[in-house]
Design a protein around this motif. Structure first.
Motif, PDB file in Angstrom:
ATOM      1  N   LYS A  99       0.824  -1.202   0.000  1.00  0.00           N
ATOM      2  CA  LYS A  99       0.000   0.000   0.000  1.00  0.00           C
ATOM      3  C   LYS A  99       0.864   1.262   0.000  1.00  0.00           C
ATOM      4  O   LYS A  99       0.511   2.265  -0.629  1.00  0.00           O
ATOM      5  CB  LYS A  99      -0.917  -0.036   1.221  1.00  0.00           C
ATOM      6  CG  LYS A  99      -2.027   0.965   1.219  1.00  0.00           C
ATOM      7  CD  LYS A  99      -2.939   0.747   2.422  1.00  0.00           C
ATOM      8  CE  LYS A  99      -3.984   1.829   2.499  1.00  0.00           C
ATOM      9  NZ  LYS A  99      -4.847   1.670   3.672  1.00  0.00           N
ATOM     10  N   GLU A 123      -1.534   2.478  -5.019  1.00  0.00           N
ATOM     11  CA  GLU A 123      -2.831   1.808  -4.981  1.00  0.00           C
ATOM     12  C   GLU A 123      -2.637   0.296  -5.078  1.00  0.00           C
ATOM     13  O   GLU A 123      -1.862  -0.194  -5.896  1.00  0.00           O
ATOM     14  CB  GLU A 123      -3.707   2.295  -6.135  1.00  0.00           C
ATOM     15  CG  GLU A 123      -5.121   1.822  -6.047  1.00  0.00           C
ATOM     16  CD  GLU A 123      -6.005   2.436  -7.113  1.00  0.00           C
ATOM     17  OE1 GLU A 123      -7.045   1.828  -7.402  1.00  0.00           O
ATOM     18  OE2 GLU A 123      -5.662   3.500  -7.650  1.00  0.00           O
ATOM     19  N   THR A 124      -3.352  -0.415  -4.239  1.00  0.00           N
ATOM     20  CA  THR A 124      -3.154  -1.859  -4.132  1.00  0.00           C
ATOM     21  C   THR A 124      -4.479  -2.598  -4.186  1.00  0.00           C
ATOM     22  O   THR A 124      -5.454  -2.178  -3.567  1.00  0.00           O
ATOM     23  CB  THR A 124      -2.446  -2.195  -2.793  1.00  0.00           C
ATOM     24  OG1 THR A 124      -1.212  -1.495  -2.741  1.00  0.00           O
ATOM     25  CG2 THR A 124      -2.191  -3.667  -2.642  1.00  0.00           C
ATOM     26  N   SER A 184      -6.941  -7.331   4.418  1.00  0.00           N
ATOM     27  CA  SER A 184      -7.140  -6.336   3.357  1.00  0.00           C
ATOM     28  C   SER A 184      -8.268  -5.386   3.711  1.00  0.00           C
ATOM     29  O   SER A 184      -8.133  -4.164   3.601  1.00  0.00           O
ATOM     30  CB  SER A 184      -7.460  -7.025   2.028  1.00  0.00           C
ATOM     31  OG  SER A 184      -6.390  -7.821   1.608  1.00  0.00           O
ATOM     32  N   VAL A 205      -8.055  -1.960   1.791  1.00  0.00           N
ATOM     33  CA  VAL A 205      -7.515  -2.332   0.481  1.00  0.00           C
ATOM     34  C   VAL A 205      -8.524  -3.223  -0.235  1.00  0.00           C
ATOM     35  O   VAL A 205      -9.056  -4.177   0.347  1.00  0.00           O
ATOM     36  CB  VAL A 205      -6.162  -3.074   0.649  1.00  0.00           C
ATOM     37  CG1 VAL A 205      -5.680  -3.645  -0.655  1.00  0.00           C
ATOM     38  CG2 VAL A 205      -5.122  -2.134   1.245  1.00  0.00           C
TER      39      VAL A 205
END
Length: 76
Positions: free
Chosen positions: A38, A42-43, A59, A64
């Motif tokens: 991250k 952007e992940t 996540s 995320v």
């Protein structure tokens, strides 16, 4: 024994301790890896073998986007 790659530490965490999943791994380790990704931008996380959901829960906790596949398709 290094417990970062095992499910042992998860037995102290809410949700993760509901059942023992011997093929699982440390939620803290997953959070560390996702946090590092991250930081680079952007992940989105894809977990093709969701198992007990450790990666998906980490996540979601970190905000995320994640996709998990096991016997069903999950999106969080």
């Amino acid at each position: 024994m290094n417990s970062s790659s095992t499910f042992i530490n998860n037995m102290k965490l809410p949700v993760h301790r509901w059942f023992r999943f011997s093929a699982g791994f440390s939620a803290q380790w997953v959070e560390t890896i996702i946090s590092q990704a991250k930081e680079r931008g952007e992940t989105t996380v894809l977990d093709p073998f969701s198992g007990s959901g450790t990666t998906l829960l980490a996540s979601e906790k970190l905000g995320v986007e994640c996709l998990g596949i096991e016997n069903i398709y999950l999106k969080c």
